[in-house]
Write a protein that holds these residues in place. Sequence first.
Motif, PDB file in Angstrom:
ATOM      1  N   TRP A  11      -5.999  -2.841  -0.518  1.00 13.71           N
ATOM      2  CA  TRP A  11      -4.981  -2.593  -1.546  1.00 13.71           C
ATOM      3  C   TRP A  11      -4.268  -3.903  -1.867  1.00 13.71           C
ATOM      4  O   TRP A  11      -4.314  -4.857  -1.105  1.00 13.71           O
ATOM      5  N   SER A  28      -2.029   1.676  -3.753  1.00 13.35           N
ATOM      6  CA  SER A  28      -2.358   2.487  -2.584  1.00 13.35           C
ATOM      7  C   SER A  28      -3.762   2.125  -2.111  1.00 13.35           C
ATOM      8  O   SER A  28      -4.543   1.531  -2.867  1.00 13.35           O
ATOM      9  N   VAL A  45       1.466   3.143   6.141  1.00 17.51           N
ATOM     10  CA  VAL A  45       0.671   3.233   4.919  1.00 17.51           C
ATOM     11  C   VAL A  45      -0.002   4.608   4.863  1.00 17.51           C
ATOM     12  O   VAL A  45      -0.743   4.985   5.781  1.00 17.51           O
ATOM     13  N   LYS A  46       0.274   5.349   3.800  1.00 17.76           N
ATOM     14  CA  LYS A  46      -0.338   6.661   3.625  1.00 17.76           C
ATOM     15  C   LYS A  46      -1.707   6.510   2.949  1.00 17.76           C
ATOM     16  O   LYS A  46      -1.980   5.519   2.279  1.00 17.76           O
ATOM     17  N   GLY A  47      -2.544   7.521   3.107  1.00 15.54           N
ATOM     18  CA  GLY A  47      -3.823   7.516   2.414  1.00 15.54           C
ATOM     19  C   GLY A  47      -4.975   6.951   3.208  1.00 15.54           C
ATOM     20  O   GLY A  47      -6.125   6.954   2.741  1.00 15.54           O
ATOM     21  N   GLY A  89       0.776  -1.235   0.000  1.00 19.67           N
ATOM     22  CA  GLY A  89       0.000   0.000   0.000  1.00 19.67           C
ATOM     23  C   GLY A  89       0.806   1.282   0.000  1.00 19.67           C
ATOM     24  O   GLY A  89       0.288   2.337   0.393  1.00 19.67           O
ATOM     25  N   HIS A  90       2.070   1.231  -0.470  1.00 22.02           N
ATOM     26  CA  HIS A  90       2.923   2.417  -0.435  1.00 22.02           C
ATOM     27  C   HIS A  90       3.072   3.101  -1.793  1.00 22.02           C
ATOM     28  O   HIS A  90       3.974   3.917  -1.987  1.00 22.02           O
ATOM     29  N   GLY A  91       2.205   2.761  -2.734  1.00 20.09           N
ATOM     30  CA  GLY A  91       2.235   3.417  -4.034  1.00 20.09           C
ATOM     31  C   GLY A  91       3.236   2.842  -5.012  1.00 20.09           C
ATOM     32  O   GLY A  91       3.407   3.363  -6.107  1.00 20.09           O
TER      33      GLY A  91
END
Length: 578
Positions: free
Chosen positions: A349, A373, A318-320, A305-307
């Motif tokens: 994700w 993400s 994990v951002k977002g 989930g880190h892009g």
Amino acid sequence: MEQSDEISVRSSNLSRKIIAISAGEAHTLALTGDGKVYTWGRGTFGRLGTGSEEDRSMPVQVRFFGSDDEREEKLKIVEIAAGAYHSLALADDGSVWGWGYGSYGQIGATGENYMVPRLLDGFFGLGSPSSSLQDYETKRGKPLKISSVKAGGMMSLAIDDIGSLWMWGNCPHPPKTGLSEGELELESSPAPVPVWDFHGHTVVKVACGDEHVVALVSAGEAYEGGDLLCYSWGVNSHGQLGLGDTESRWQPAMVETFNLESPWEVYDIACGKSHTALLAQRKRPSDTLESVCWTFGLGDNGQLGHGTAQDLTSPEIVKGLPESVFLVSVDCGLFHTSVVSSVGEVWSWGMEKGFGLCPDARYFGTEAGDALSPLLVPCNGLYDPQFPEPLQVACGAAHTVLVADSGYKLWAWGRGRSGVLGNGKNVDCYVPTLALWPLLSEDFKEGEASNVEQTERVENKTPEGSAQADKRLSEAMAEMQLLQSKLSLVERYASMLHGSIFGRPLQDHEIASLQETSKFDIAKEWEAMLESSDQRKLAHLEMFYRNMLAGVKDKLMKKRIQEIVKECLKSPATTRTE
């Protein structure tokens, strides 16, 4: 019904309230408040515990002794765990039951599969390299009793009531002579083996993937809150241990990100095939609620989930994900991850839009691709976009299950073949769909019991009336299952046809809404569908039409050629006869 009445009814009907769920490769377990276990999905290897390998598309109760055995009603299960192809259950008396695939000893038997639950007796008669079990029990002052169970790919784990950890199945073991540094050997064992590395500490929670284990352990002898340390061991080829490298360990090693000096305290853990997800909160209270998800390990499908699709050997946040909400549950599938917040938002994700769908069950066209993400999974119903009162999320290999509404409703999405979603169907779902819970049979029983009671009061019937009611109920259920089977077959056919035309399975919102009138104007519905279709769908339709038309013309030509050949062959024979 008044809200207070509804709450009263719910509290007195624990048989309908799900308090825990667990998902395997293609099956799901559900535990109700009255201590009963229900299961559905793929039945291969006997993982459902129903006595056969038959798939089940609707929840069915697991029987531990048999419906006619009085011990069945007395047994109360308090925890469940689903491995890839096996299942575990823990009873309130501390006994552990296992069933399903057992080639690696993960159900406590040597290389056997069990179609029904069997009692594990391997927790007795065990010792250690430095002490005997008798010494261990003398120190603890009471017989061994299990308080928690977990299952991974081909291994099983248990925590006893003083916080000691046990493992069996395909587990990491000390390396034998000849193995180089960083190599790890997995050894199968049907007998539970204690993990002596944590002796003198309390193991609070544990999770395992295919070949790695993560545990939360107290810094001192007992857990006092805020002093949990995170340990990991096993295969580390993608950094799934979170130790900053890819060197495998057969002994537990501390994940330094969450040492005693860390401002974060981990409170939930989950393992995928080769990745790990943790939920953590600030140790010191602050003005804003901080609850975050950390991931590490294999990332080639975006399951971290880190892009990106890169692996990570150390934990990263994990951002977002939503801020200022509490994340109540996390779980990992083979190649996807899901979390649910206290306000009912579900985020996912990883492989194929976070569904975990395998390559043979993917989206098509511009909508295809892995989610690198977090993506919000809408409820797609009355409560959209949030799910009411969520409790827990569980991820299988290619499906996700959520128990919400305080345990009275189940949603599922992802791969639906073999009845994995528990909705009576065998088709994939790209939006959350309600599972068939509570069981329809319970509704029938309640209604039938009410009718029988009223009839007996009015007509003063004998107990034979109850037997007749049971017979009518059985016949009604058989007829309902037959109709459900036919409906599933029709829906599957319709979905396949829709997929061949538009390049993706049929979605619920694409089904024309039939009015109360029995008349259905197909020409009008066809026109409406064409009007609402975008350019991509129309292009798919045109291509399908051309291919179908070409196929019909080709078949007509072949038929005509066959007729001509038959006529030519018949003519000389007729001439000779004359």
